[in-house]
Motif scaffolding. Structure first.
Motif, PDB file in Angstrom:
ATOM      1  N   TYR A 146     -16.922  23.868  42.373  1.00 12.62           N
ATOM      2  CA  TYR A 146     -15.656  24.588  42.337  1.00 12.62           C
ATOM      3  C   TYR A 146     -15.420  25.260  43.672  1.00 12.62           C
ATOM      4  O   TYR A 146     -16.363  25.647  44.369  1.00 12.62           O
ATOM      5  N   HIS A 147     -14.137  25.402  44.012  1.00  9.32           N
ATOM      6  CA  HIS A 147     -13.779  26.302  45.097  1.00  9.32           C
ATOM      7  C   HIS A 147     -14.129  27.707  44.627  1.00  9.32           C
ATOM      8  O   HIS A 147     -14.040  28.015  43.434  1.00  9.32           O
ATOM      9  N   HIS A 148     -14.537  28.576  45.538  1.00  8.81           N
ATOM     10  CA  HIS A 148     -15.028  29.911  45.175  1.00  8.81           C
ATOM     11  C   HIS A 148     -14.059  30.648  44.248  1.00  8.81           C
ATOM     12  O   HIS A 148     -14.452  31.170  43.206  1.00  8.81           O
ATOM     13  N   GLY A 149     -12.779  30.687  44.618  1.00  8.75           N
ATOM     14  CA  GLY A 149     -11.789  31.392  43.807  1.00  8.75           C
ATOM     15  C   GLY A 149     -11.550  30.721  42.471  1.00  8.75           C
ATOM     16  O   GLY A 149     -11.351  31.380  41.450  1.00  8.75           O
ATOM     17  N   ASP A 150     -11.564  29.389  42.456  1.00 10.02           N
ATOM     18  CA  ASP A 150     -11.348  28.646  41.219  1.00 10.02           C
ATOM     19  C   ASP A 150     -12.465  28.905  40.220  1.00 10.02           C
ATOM     20  O   ASP A 150     -12.220  29.004  39.015  1.00 10.02           O
ATOM     21  N   LEU A 151     -13.694  29.006  40.702  1.00  8.53           N
ATOM     22  CA  LEU A 151     -14.820  29.229  39.804  1.00  8.53           C
ATOM     23  C   LEU A 151     -14.708  30.594  39.130  1.00  8.53           C
ATOM     24  O   LEU A 151     -14.957  30.723  37.933  1.00  8.53           O
ATOM     25  N   ARG A 152     -14.320  31.600  39.870  1.00 12.14           N
ATOM     26  CA  ARG A 152     -14.193  32.934  39.281  1.00 12.14           C
ATOM     27  C   ARG A 152     -13.183  32.921  38.133  1.00 12.14           C
ATOM     28  O   ARG A 152     -13.442  33.469  37.058  1.00 12.14           O
ATOM     29  N   LYS A 153     -12.041  32.294  38.358  1.00 10.67           N
ATOM     30  CA  LYS A 153     -11.016  32.217  37.315  1.00 10.67           C
ATOM     31  C   LYS A 153     -11.519  31.425  36.116  1.00 10.67           C
ATOM     32  O   LYS A 153     -11.293  31.804  34.962  1.00 10.67           O
ATOM     33  N   THR A 154     -12.221  30.326  36.386  1.00 14.06           N
ATOM     34  CA  THR A 154     -12.758  29.508  35.301  1.00 14.06           C
ATOM     35  C   THR A 154     -13.782  30.290  34.490  1.00 14.06           C
ATOM     36  O   THR A 154     -13.815  30.205  33.257  1.00 14.06           O
ATOM     37  N   GLN A 201     -21.505  26.389  29.694  1.00 14.85           N
ATOM     38  CA  GLN A 201     -20.211  25.894  29.222  1.00 14.85           C
ATOM     39  C   GLN A 201     -19.304  25.480  30.372  1.00 14.85           C
ATOM     40  O   GLN A 201     -18.543  24.523  30.260  1.00 14.85           O
ATOM     41  N   VAL A 202     -19.381  26.209  31.474  1.00 14.37           N
ATOM     42  CA  VAL A 202     -18.560  25.866  32.638  1.00 14.37           C
ATOM     43  C   VAL A 202     -19.119  24.639  33.349  1.00 14.37           C
ATOM     44  O   VAL A 202     -18.380  23.864  33.957  1.00 14.37           O
ATOM     45  N   GLY A 203     -20.442  24.466  33.251  1.00 11.05           N
ATOM     46  CA  GLY A 203     -21.069  23.314  33.879  1.00 11.05           C
ATOM     47  C   GLY A 203     -21.539  23.580  35.290  1.00 11.05           C
ATOM     48  O   GLY A 203     -21.492  22.699  36.155  1.00 11.05           O
ATOM     49  N   VAL A 204     -21.985  24.822  35.534  1.00  9.65           N
ATOM     50  CA  VAL A 204     -22.514  25.181  36.849  1.00  9.65           C
ATOM     51  C   VAL A 204     -23.939  25.692  36.673  1.00  9.65           C
ATOM     52  O   VAL A 204     -24.411  25.884  35.549  1.00  9.65           O
ATOM     53  N   SER A 205     -24.623  25.908  37.776  1.00  6.31           N
ATOM     54  CA  SER A 205     -25.990  26.417  37.689  1.00  6.31           C
ATOM     55  C   SER A 205     -25.976  27.809  37.071  1.00  6.31           C
ATOM     56  O   SER A 205     -24.968  28.526  37.127  1.00  6.31           O
ATOM     57  N   ALA A 223     -24.941  30.572  39.455  1.00  5.13           N
ATOM     58  CA  ALA A 223     -23.604  30.563  40.062  1.00  5.13           C
ATOM     59  C   ALA A 223     -22.737  31.755  39.642  1.00  5.13           C
ATOM     60  O   ALA A 223     -22.071  32.361  40.491  1.00  5.13           O
ATOM     61  N   PRO A 224     -22.712  32.128  38.349  1.00  4.45           N
ATOM     62  CA  PRO A 224     -21.862  33.265  37.956  1.00  4.45           C
ATOM     63  C   PRO A 224     -22.226  34.570  38.655  1.00  4.45           C
ATOM     64  O   PRO A 224     -21.370  35.442  38.842  1.00  4.45           O
ATOM     65  N   TYR A 225     -23.503  34.693  39.059  1.00  2.66           N
ATOM     66  CA  TYR A 225     -23.939  35.939  39.687  1.00  2.66           C
ATOM     67  C   TYR A 225     -23.367  36.122  41.093  1.00  2.66           C
ATOM     68  O   TYR A 225     -23.456  37.217  41.657  1.00  2.66           O
ATOM     69  N   HIS A 226     -22.771  35.084  41.629  1.00  4.15           N
ATOM     70  CA  HIS A 226     -22.089  35.223  42.916  1.00  4.15           C
ATOM     71  C   HIS A 226     -20.763  35.971  42.738  1.00  4.15           C
ATOM     72  O   HIS A 226     -20.164  36.435  43.713  1.00  4.15           O
ATOM     73  N   HIS A 227     -20.316  36.069  41.490  1.00  2.00           N
ATOM     74  CA  HIS A 227     -19.038  36.720  41.185  1.00  2.00           C
ATOM     75  C   HIS A 227     -19.209  37.998  40.360  1.00  2.00           C
ATOM     76  O   HIS A 227     -18.425  38.938  40.511  1.00  2.00           O
ATOM     77  N   PHE A 228     -20.214  38.018  39.494  1.00  2.99           N
ATOM     78  CA  PHE A 228     -20.438  39.170  38.614  1.00  2.99           C
ATOM     79  C   PHE A 228     -21.936  39.462  38.576  1.00  2.99           C
ATOM     80  O   PHE A 228     -22.731  38.574  38.274  1.00  2.99           O
ATOM     81  N   LYS A 229     -22.303  40.700  38.850  1.00  5.29           N
ATOM     82  CA  LYS A 229     -23.728  41.009  38.927  1.00  5.29           C
ATOM     83  C   LYS A 229     -24.402  41.013  37.560  1.00  5.29           C
ATOM     84  O   LYS A 229     -25.614  40.816  37.452  1.00  5.29           O
ATOM     85  N   GLU A 278     -20.174  43.766  34.247  1.00  6.02           N
ATOM     86  CA  GLU A 278     -19.187  43.561  35.307  1.00  6.02           C
ATOM     87  C   GLU A 278     -18.237  42.420  34.946  1.00  6.02           C
ATOM     88  O   GLU A 278     -17.050  42.467  35.273  1.00  6.02           O
ATOM     89  N   LEU A 279     -18.749  41.421  34.267  1.00 10.80           N
ATOM     90  CA  LEU A 279     -17.916  40.310  33.806  1.00 10.80           C
ATOM     91  C   LEU A 279     -16.878  40.809  32.796  1.00 10.80           C
ATOM     92  O   LEU A 279     -15.694  40.471  32.885  1.00 10.80           O
ATOM     93  N   LEU A 280     -17.313  41.627  31.850  1.00 13.31           N
ATOM     94  CA  LEU A 280     -16.393  42.170  30.849  1.00 13.31           C
ATOM     95  C   LEU A 280     -15.328  43.048  31.505  1.00 13.31           C
ATOM     96  O   LEU A 280     -14.152  43.008  31.128  1.00 13.31           O
ATOM     97  N   CYS A 281     -15.732  43.824  32.491  1.00 14.88           N
ATOM     98  CA  CYS A 281     -14.780  44.671  33.210  1.00 14.88           C
ATOM     99  C   CYS A 281     -13.742  43.824  33.941  1.00 14.88           C
ATOM    100  O   CYS A 281     -12.558  44.180  34.000  1.00 14.88           O
ATOM    101  N   ALA A 282     -14.180  42.698  34.481  1.00 17.33           N
ATOM    102  CA  ALA A 282     -13.262  41.808  35.192  1.00 17.33           C
ATOM    103  C   ALA A 282     -12.239  41.200  34.230  1.00 17.33           C
ATOM    104  O   ALA A 282     -11.067  41.025  34.581  1.00 17.33           O
ATOM    105  N   ILE A 283     -12.673  40.880  33.016  1.00 17.91           N
ATOM    106  CA  ILE A 283     -11.743  40.366  32.002  1.00 17.91           C
ATOM    107  C   ILE A 283     -10.709  41.436  31.666  1.00 17.91           C
ATOM    108  O   ILE A 283      -9.512  41.156  31.544  1.00 17.91           O
TER     109      ILE A 283
END
Length: 211
Positions: A8-16, A41-45, A48-54, A58-63
């Motif tokens: 994924y492009h960096h920004g696209d992965l965050r949205k996904t 479920q997204v199909g990444v390592s 990978a999500p930790y590059h966007h949410f620690k 933090e993930l819930l806050c972003a939602i």
């Protein structure tokens, strides 16, 4: 066999990640969401999500942040969408937009205002900023309607904003928690809510405008 991972492009992965996390919560609740499950479920390592949410918090806050942005966008469109409406009718459109957002995205709404983040979790600084900004938009909206004599001029704008928001939030909770299950009643309840708020804090004659 090693499972292929999507790129994924960096920004696209965050949205996904945000969209997929919301879907997981919708299907099974917050407790079923984990960073590992999300990555699978997204199909990444799984890193990978930790590059966007620690972490999950933090993930819930972003939602929740995303929810505030969507809600604010919907509210800001109302005056332009209904330029010829009288103040009371315009207020009704806000009430409807607010309740519809909460009903269409209950999982996000719960995170925006629920204890999962604000009581048992730790709201991020960015979430605190955007939530306060969102309420400020509502205060400004109330001030504008107050200038049109929809509300009592002697009542502080902040108190009117707090009381009216509390009424809307309570109504949304009743709908989302299943106490009011008939969505066909939404517009009628919104109309009554507007009448009550205007009669309580403003000019009673304004509530008789065609809604």
């Amino acid at each position: 066999m090693t499972k292929d991972k999507k790129t994924y492009h960096h920004g696209d992965l965050r949205k996904t990640l945000l969209d997929t996390a919301t879907k997981i919560i919708r299907e099974g609740g917050v407790e079923t969401l984990s960073i590992r499950k999300l990555a699978d479920q997204v199909g990444v390592s799984r890193t990978a999500p930790y590059h966007h949410f620690k972490d999950k918090n933090e993930l819930l806050c972003a939602i929740a942040e995303q929810g505030f942005l969507l809600q604010d966008q919907a509210v800001k469109k109302i005056p332009a969408q209904y330029p010829k409406l009288a103040p009371a009718a315009l207020f009704k459109q806000y009430v409807l937009a607010y309740i519809r957002f909460a009903n269409e995205q209950p999982e996000t709404y719960d995170l925006m205002f629920g204890r999962e983040i604000w009581k048992t979790g730790t709201p991020t600084e960015s979430l605190k900023v955007i939530s306060k900004s969102s309420f400020r938009i509502w205060v400004e909206w109330v001030e504008e309607l107050k200038e049109k004599n929809l509300f009592n001029q002697e009542e502080p704008t902040l108190r009117i904003a707090q009381a009216s928001w509390a009424a809307l939030h309570g109504l949304c909770r009743l709908f989302n928690d299943g106490i009011y299950v008939n969505r066909d009643d939404l517009e009628a309840i919104a109309t009554t809510t507007v009448h009550m708020l205007i009669q309580t804090s403003g000019d009673v004659t304004k509530s008789k405008e065609k809604l």
